[in-house]
Each structure stands twice: as C-alpha cells, then as structure tokens.
Design a protein around this motif. Structure first.
Motif, PDB file in Angstrom:
ATOM      1  N   LEU A  50      60.238 120.630 -43.030  1.00  0.00           N
ATOM      2  CA  LEU A  50      60.548 121.244 -43.807  1.00  0.00           C
ATOM      3  C   LEU A  50      61.540 120.768 -45.107  1.00  0.00           C
ATOM      4  CD1 LEU A  50      62.858 122.182 -40.826  1.00  0.00           C
ATOM      5  CD2 LEU A  50      61.040 123.403 -41.638  1.00  0.00           C
ATOM      6  N   ILE A  51      61.114 119.782 -45.488  1.00  0.00           N
ATOM      7  CA  ILE A  51      61.589 119.012 -46.940  1.00  0.00           C
ATOM      8  C   ILE A  51      60.692 118.533 -47.630  1.00  0.00           C
ATOM      9  CG2 ILE A  51      63.492 118.140 -48.689  1.00  0.00           C
ATOM     10  CD1 ILE A  51      65.288 118.764 -46.431  1.00  0.00           C
ATOM     11  N   LYS A  52      60.463 118.239 -48.719  1.00  0.00           N
ATOM     12  CA  LYS A  52      59.304 117.874 -48.658  1.00  0.00           C
ATOM     13  C   LYS A  52      59.654 116.709 -50.144  1.00  0.00           C
ATOM     14  CE  LYS A  52      54.869 120.465 -48.568  1.00  0.00           C
ATOM     15  NZ  LYS A  52      56.067 121.809 -47.853  1.00  0.00           N
ATOM     16  N   PRO A  53      59.298 115.196 -49.870  1.00  0.00           N
ATOM     17  CA  PRO A  53      59.595 113.921 -51.148  1.00  0.00           C
ATOM     18  C   PRO A  53      59.079 114.177 -52.096  1.00  0.00           C
ATOM     19  CG  PRO A  53      57.789 113.166 -49.177  1.00  0.00           C
ATOM     20  CD  PRO A  53      58.009 114.607 -48.476  1.00  0.00           C
ATOM     21  N   THR A  54      60.055 113.868 -52.541  1.00  0.00           N
ATOM     22  CA  THR A  54      59.744 114.074 -54.337  1.00  0.00           C
ATOM     23  C   THR A  54      58.490 112.188 -54.319  1.00  0.00           C
ATOM     24  OG1 THR A  54      61.966 114.734 -54.971  1.00  0.00           O
ATOM     25  CG2 THR A  54      60.559 113.314 -56.865  1.00  0.00           C
ATOM     26  N   SER A  55      58.941 111.946 -53.539  1.00  0.00           N
ATOM     27  CA  SER A  55      57.679 110.717 -53.847  1.00  0.00           C
ATOM     28  C   SER A  55      57.387 109.704 -52.896  1.00  0.00           C
ATOM     29  CB  SER A  55      57.999 109.698 -55.402  1.00  0.00           C
ATOM     30  OG  SER A  55      59.452 109.108 -55.026  1.00  0.00           O
ATOM     31  N   GLY A  56      56.712 109.164 -52.584  1.00  0.00           N
ATOM     32  CA  GLY A  56      56.664 108.352 -51.309  1.00  0.00           C
ATOM     33  C   GLY A  56      56.005 109.197 -50.106  1.00  0.00           C
ATOM     34  N   ASP A  57      55.392 108.226 -49.000  1.00  0.00           N
ATOM     35  CA  ASP A  57      55.198 108.667 -47.946  1.00  0.00           C
ATOM     36  C   ASP A  57      54.937 108.910 -46.539  1.00  0.00           C
ATOM     37  OD1 ASP A  57      51.882 110.016 -49.685  1.00  0.00           O
ATOM     38  OD2 ASP A  57      52.201 107.982 -50.253  1.00  0.00           O
ATOM     39  N   ILE A  58      54.710 109.482 -45.799  1.00  0.00           N
ATOM     40  CA  ILE A  58      55.432 109.376 -44.134  1.00  0.00           C
ATOM     41  C   ILE A  58      54.117 110.015 -43.928  1.00  0.00           C
ATOM     42  CG2 ILE A  58      56.700 110.607 -42.314  1.00  0.00           C
ATOM     43  CD1 ILE A  58      58.738 112.350 -44.776  1.00  0.00           C
ATOM     44  N   PHE A  59      53.981 108.419 -42.296  1.00  0.00           N
ATOM     45  CA  PHE A  59      53.007 108.340 -41.594  1.00  0.00           C
ATOM     46  C   PHE A  59      53.202 108.540 -39.904  1.00  0.00           C
ATOM     47  CE2 PHE A  59      52.043 105.881 -45.087  1.00  0.00           C
ATOM     48  CZ  PHE A  59      51.148 106.636 -45.887  1.00  0.00           C
ATOM     49  N   ILE A  60      52.462 109.143 -39.096  1.00  0.00           N
ATOM     50  CA  ILE A  60      53.077 108.746 -37.981  1.00  0.00           C
ATOM     51  C   ILE A  60      51.675 108.763 -37.099  1.00  0.00           C
ATOM     52  CG2 ILE A  60      53.296 110.715 -35.398  1.00  0.00           C
ATOM     53  CD1 ILE A  60      54.766 112.732 -37.059  1.00  0.00           C
ATOM     54  N   ASN A  61      51.652 107.564 -36.462  1.00  0.00           N
ATOM     55  CA  ASN A  61      50.212 107.058 -35.608  1.00  0.00           C
ATOM     56  C   ASN A  61      49.427 106.704 -36.885  1.00  0.00           C
ATOM     57  OD1 ASN A  61      51.805 107.275 -32.931  1.00  0.00           O
ATOM     58  ND2 ASN A  61      50.735 108.849 -32.753  1.00  0.00           N
ATOM     59  N   ASN A  62      50.177 105.896 -37.783  1.00  0.00           N
ATOM     60  CA  ASN A  62      49.612 105.704 -38.969  1.00  0.00           C
ATOM     61  C   ASN A  62      48.153 106.506 -39.873  1.00  0.00           C
ATOM     62  OD1 ASN A  62      49.597 102.530 -38.245  1.00  0.00           O
ATOM     63  ND2 ASN A  62      47.795 103.013 -36.887  1.00  0.00           N
ATOM     64  N   GLU A  63      48.551 108.006 -39.686  1.00  0.00           N
ATOM     65  CA  GLU A  63      48.497 109.319 -39.850  1.00  0.00           C
ATOM     66  C   GLU A  63      49.545 109.786 -41.158  1.00  0.00           C
ATOM     67  OE1 GLU A  63      45.444 113.638 -39.297  1.00  0.00           O
ATOM     68  OE2 GLU A  63      46.844 112.847 -37.895  1.00  0.00           O
ATOM     69  N   ASN A  64      49.384 109.553 -42.187  1.00  0.00           N
ATOM     70  CA  ASN A  64      50.054 110.401 -43.243  1.00  0.00           C
ATOM     71  C   ASN A  64      49.851 112.268 -42.541  1.00  0.00           C
ATOM     72  OD1 ASN A  64      50.818 111.509 -45.632  1.00  0.00           O
ATOM     73  ND2 ASN A  64      50.248 109.907 -46.930  1.00  0.00           N
ATOM     74  N   ILE A  65      51.045 112.488 -42.829  1.00  0.00           N
ATOM     75  CA  ILE A  65      51.737 113.499 -42.576  1.00  0.00           C
ATOM     76  C   ILE A  65      51.254 114.563 -43.622  1.00  0.00           C
ATOM     77  CG2 ILE A  65      53.379 112.721 -41.196  1.00  0.00           C
ATOM     78  CD1 ILE A  65      55.868 113.790 -42.365  1.00  0.00           C
ATOM     79  N   LYS A  66      51.163 114.583 -44.649  1.00  0.00           N
ATOM     80  CA  LYS A  66      50.482 115.461 -45.781  1.00  0.00           C
ATOM     81  C   LYS A  66      49.197 116.065 -45.303  1.00  0.00           C
ATOM     82  CE  LYS A  66      52.120 113.237 -49.561  1.00  0.00           C
ATOM     83  NZ  LYS A  66      51.774 112.237 -50.663  1.00  0.00           N
ATOM     84  N   ASN A  67      48.169 115.417 -44.612  1.00  0.00           N
ATOM     85  CA  ASN A  67      47.024 115.214 -43.857  1.00  0.00           C
ATOM     86  C   ASN A  67      47.224 116.553 -43.117  1.00  0.00           C
ATOM     87  OD1 ASN A  67      46.170 114.253 -46.243  1.00  0.00           O
ATOM     88  ND2 ASN A  67      45.963 112.307 -44.671  1.00  0.00           N
ATOM     89  N   ILE A  68      48.050 116.421 -42.166  1.00  0.00           N
ATOM     90  CA  ILE A  68      48.141 117.490 -40.470  1.00  0.00           C
ATOM     91  C   ILE A  68      48.627 118.635 -41.355  1.00  0.00           C
ATOM     92  CG2 ILE A  68      49.654 117.544 -38.753  1.00  0.00           C
ATOM     93  CD1 ILE A  68      50.366 114.599 -38.670  1.00  0.00           C
ATOM     94  N   ASN A  69      47.832 119.184 -40.438  1.00  0.00           N
ATOM     95  CA  ASN A  69      48.037 121.070 -40.568  1.00  0.00           C
ATOM     96  C   ASN A  69      50.162 121.344 -40.397  1.00  0.00           C
ATOM     97  OD1 ASN A  69      48.990 123.321 -39.133  1.00  0.00           O
ATOM     98  ND2 ASN A  69      47.200 123.968 -40.847  1.00  0.00           N
ATOM     99  N   GLU A  70      50.898 121.872 -41.187  1.00  0.00           N
ATOM    100  CA  GLU A  70      51.626 121.951 -41.291  1.00  0.00           C
ATOM    101  C   GLU A  70      52.345 122.806 -39.972  1.00  0.00           C
ATOM    102  OE1 GLU A  70      54.516 124.677 -44.120  1.00  0.00           O
ATOM    103  OE2 GLU A  70      54.586 122.488 -44.714  1.00  0.00           O
ATOM    104  N   ILE A  71      51.912 123.811 -39.607  1.00  0.00           N
ATOM    105  CA  ILE A  71      52.446 124.606 -38.380  1.00  0.00           C
ATOM    106  C   ILE A  71      51.940 124.098 -37.321  1.00  0.00           C
ATOM    107  CG2 ILE A  71      51.624 126.327 -36.555  1.00  0.00           C
ATOM    108  CD1 ILE A  71      50.777 127.771 -39.499  1.00  0.00           C
ATOM    109  N   ASP A  72      50.659 123.016 -37.407  1.00  0.00           N
ATOM    110  CA  ASP A  72      50.807 122.275 -36.126  1.00  0.00           C
ATOM    111  C   ASP A  72      51.329 121.369 -35.643  1.00  0.00           C
ATOM    112  OD1 ASP A  72      48.465 124.043 -35.521  1.00  0.00           O
ATOM    113  OD2 ASP A  72      46.958 122.239 -36.586  1.00  0.00           O
ATOM    114  N   LEU A  73      52.159 120.651 -36.891  1.00  0.00           N
ATOM    115  CA  LEU A  73      52.869 118.924 -37.099  1.00  0.00           C
ATOM    116  C   LEU A  73      54.188 119.666 -36.070  1.00  0.00           C
ATOM    117  CD1 LEU A  73      54.177 116.582 -37.926  1.00  0.00           C
ATOM    118  CD2 LEU A  73      55.185 117.736 -39.757  1.00  0.00           C
ATOM    119  N   ARG A  74      54.183 121.112 -36.656  1.00  0.00           N
ATOM    120  CA  ARG A  74      55.977 121.289 -36.128  1.00  0.00           C
ATOM    121  C   ARG A  74      55.624 121.658 -34.890  1.00  0.00           C
ATOM    122  NH1 ARG A  74      56.980 124.925 -41.379  1.00  0.00           N
ATOM    123  NH2 ARG A  74      57.655 123.248 -42.295  1.00  0.00           N
ATOM    124  N   ARG A  75      54.984 122.464 -34.262  1.00  0.00           N
ATOM    125  CA  ARG A  75      54.358 123.022 -32.599  1.00  0.00           C
ATOM    126  C   ARG A  75      53.899 121.919 -31.957  1.00  0.00           C
ATOM    127  NH1 ARG A  75      50.024 128.215 -33.401  1.00  0.00           N
ATOM    128  NH2 ARG A  75      51.786 129.310 -34.290  1.00  0.00           N
TER     129      ARG A  75
END
Length: 375
Positions: A50-75
C-alpha cells in the motif's frame, strides 16, 4: 520469513523511515509500537505494498515482494484495521466470503470455512451471518474483521491498531481471542499498536520505534528488564514489569550464593557455620556430586545431644524446589501453600543454583514500592 532490508521512506524532504532492517520469524506475533509519526504504520503498509519504500527491499520467504503480483500479494495476506473495513451494504456472510468467491473456491468449501471462522472468533453463525455490520457492536464487527482476515488461510496477517477504538473490556476480550488464535494457528502477525500493555500481553517480540528508527527489538521480557536507553525505559514504564509478574524470573530475585555444607559435616560444625553466617539453616550438598540432597535447620540440630554425628542424619530430604526459569508468582504460591520460609532453586539435574526466602521475596516486592515512591 519476513525481512525488511535497509528500508528508507521519504516524503519530499521529510524522512519517515531511516534505513530499517528488521527480521520477523515465521509463526510469531510482532508488535510495532511507538509514538504517533514514528513510522510503524508506514512500515506495516509496505508489506502489502500500500506504501512503497523510497529505497530498500522487503522479502517474504526469501522472495522480493517487488516480484509478486500486487493483487495476489494482498489476497494472500490478512488485513485488519481500526474501523474493521467491512462493506456496509454486504451481510456478514458476504463480507467474509468475498475473497474466497473471487478466488473461485468451491461453494461448499467456502460455506464450511465461514462456519469455522465464525466459531473461531466466538460468534454463533446462525445469529450473525445474515445481519449487516451496522447491526453489530464495535467488538462484534472487529471479530468479523478478524474472521475475514483469516478467510484465505494466509501465512501473514497485518493488524493496524485494530482494537484502539474499543472499550477496555471488549479490547481485553479481543486480545485474549488473538492470543488463542495464535496459539492454535501460528500465523505470522504484524500488529501495530500504541499501547505498551497490549504489546506486552500479546506479542512474542516488540519493536519500539522513534522518529523512523528502531530503538529496541526483543522479547517483552528482555525489554522490560533491560531497556536499551532512558527513552525506552520511560516509554515502557519503570515499574511496568510488576504488571506482568510472569516475566520476573526466579533467577532474577534468588539469593545466588546461599550458605551450604557438605553432607559429611558434623552437627557441631554445621551449628558453627550457621552461627558464623547468621543463618538458621544450611543446604546440604552430596560430597561427591555436589548435588543438593537436603536441608538442616538450627532448630532441629539444637535438640541433638551427640553433636559429633553427621548432620545429614537429621536433614529434611523432602522439600519443595523451584527452577530458575519459573516466576515470582510460583514462589509466592509455593511459600503460601507449602508454608515454608525457604525454597532451594536447582537446575534440571539437581544442582543448587540459589535460594528463595520469605525475606528475599519481601525485598523484591518492596523494591517496587520504593521505586514508585521515588518517582
């Protein structure tokens, strides 16, 4: 499970988050807490993008959430907010089943899951499913919000001050509900709050934030006992640990070097040792193993005429014991129920670690009183 790595957030010239690195283990409930504007809600909303960082990365189970479809991520991520976010024109049933239906799950499966979710949050399905949110109390609405967040059986649930608008009794009930759900489901829950009592009660770990920085990230017990600086100490409250006595461990309050004697010592020498150390009892240790085997008291030994005998003949061999990781409540209960004035503290192998006495308990409890008086 979740890793925030070097997260920074700026709005124009204002920095909201300063190079945040934070790791959240799978199946734990982490409370983000701090004053308004510290960045806790911003950090939470970055998890579902819902908010994107200015810099840096967030990983869930070692996968960068930038690479996850936004809708799938939220659902696939539960989300509970302060005002529940329920759709007012939909029934409770329709609110809970919305995402499962969008995901085209089987109708029978959806209905079965809805019944389980209602029972999970302590509401009778027949009494509530056909009603609208406006017909429910604030606490009931929030329970539905929690049920909806679990509808897709997500690994991660985000909670943004979900209970802050509720009355204290309802709030306490829902905190208990979350603790019960967490014990059963072991979800990874990120919970934003401004209430330290709430954080201490429900969280496995607490992250205290200020001005976009993490000041301390640790278990409630560690933060209560060892705040990293004066700000954290004042934010937590210097005497708050007394409202959570389960965190006051026996090892924190025990006498660490009680007076002992080897089991071959005579009655006479035991009496001398007690007199010299101004105590009325000795803890007897087995000469070879140094394990605790008994307690001898001055009262008992004074009745012995032949004082060259070994004192262990007159020791008490059956006595209550405590372990270092038990809490002060266990000691208070034991002193009362067993009617004893001293309780040895031993490890799992029977080696003496310390001693709890009525005196040491009184001293520990009086420290709370005097600390309050000094403030």
């Amino acid at each position: 499970m979740i890793l925030f790595k070097n997260i920074t957030k700026k709005y124009r010239t204002k920095k909201i988050l300063n190079d945040i690195t934070l790791e959240i283990d799978k199946g734990t409930l982490v409370a983000l807490i701090g004053e308004s504007g510290c960045g806790k809600t911003t950090l939470l909303k970055m998890l579902n993008r819902l908010i994107k960082p200015t810099s840096g990365d967030i990983f869930i189970n070692n996968e960068n959430i930038k690479n996850i479809n936004e809708i799938d991520l939220r659902r696939n991520m539960g989300y509970v907010i302060q005002n529940t976010g329920l759709f007012p024109h939909m029934t409770i049933k329709e609110n809970i089943e919305l995402i499962p239906k969008i995901e085209k799950k089987e109708k029978a499966e959806i209905e079965e899951q809805t019944i389980k979710l209602m029972q999970m949050v302590g509401l009778v399905p027949e009494d509530f499913l056909d009603r609208y949110p406006s017909e429910l109390s604030g606490g009931q609405q929030q329970r539905i919000g929690i049920a909806r967040a679990f509808a897709m059986d997500p690994e991660i649930v985000l909670m943004d001050e979900p209970f802050s608008a509720l009355d204290p009794m309802t709030r306490s009930d829902l905190q208990d509900q979350i603790m019960s759900l967490q014990a059963k489901w072991k979800k990874t829950i990120v919970f934003v709050t401004h209430d330290m009592d709430e954080a201490i009660k429900i969280a496995d770990k607490i992250c205290i934030m200020r001005n976009g920085n993490i000041l301390q990230y640790d278990t409630p017990e560690t933060i209560l006992k060892y705040p990293v600086d004066d700000y954290v100490a004042n934010f937590v409250g210097k005497n708050r640990i007394w409202s959570s006595p389960e965190y006051i461990k026996i090892e924190d309050i025990m006498i660490e070097s009680p007076v002992t004697a080897i089991d071959s010592l005579s009655v006479s020498k035991c009496m001398d040792k007690m007199k010299k150390n101004r105590v009325d009892s000795l803890l007897l240790l087995e000469n070879e193993t140094k394990k605790l085997i008994g307690i001898v008291t001055a009262k008992k030994l004074r009745t012995i005429e032949e004082r060259t005998q070994e004192a262990k003949q007159y020791m008490q061999s059956n006595f209550p014991i405590l372990y270092p990781d038990q809490c002060i409540l266990d000691a208070l209960k034991m002193v009362k129920e067993e009617n004893v004035s001293r309780i040895p503290v031993v490890d799992q192998d029977g080696y003496l670690k310390g001693l709890i006495t009525k005196g040491s308990l009184v001293t520990s409890l009086s420290e709370q009183y005097f600390d309050v008086e000094e403030e």
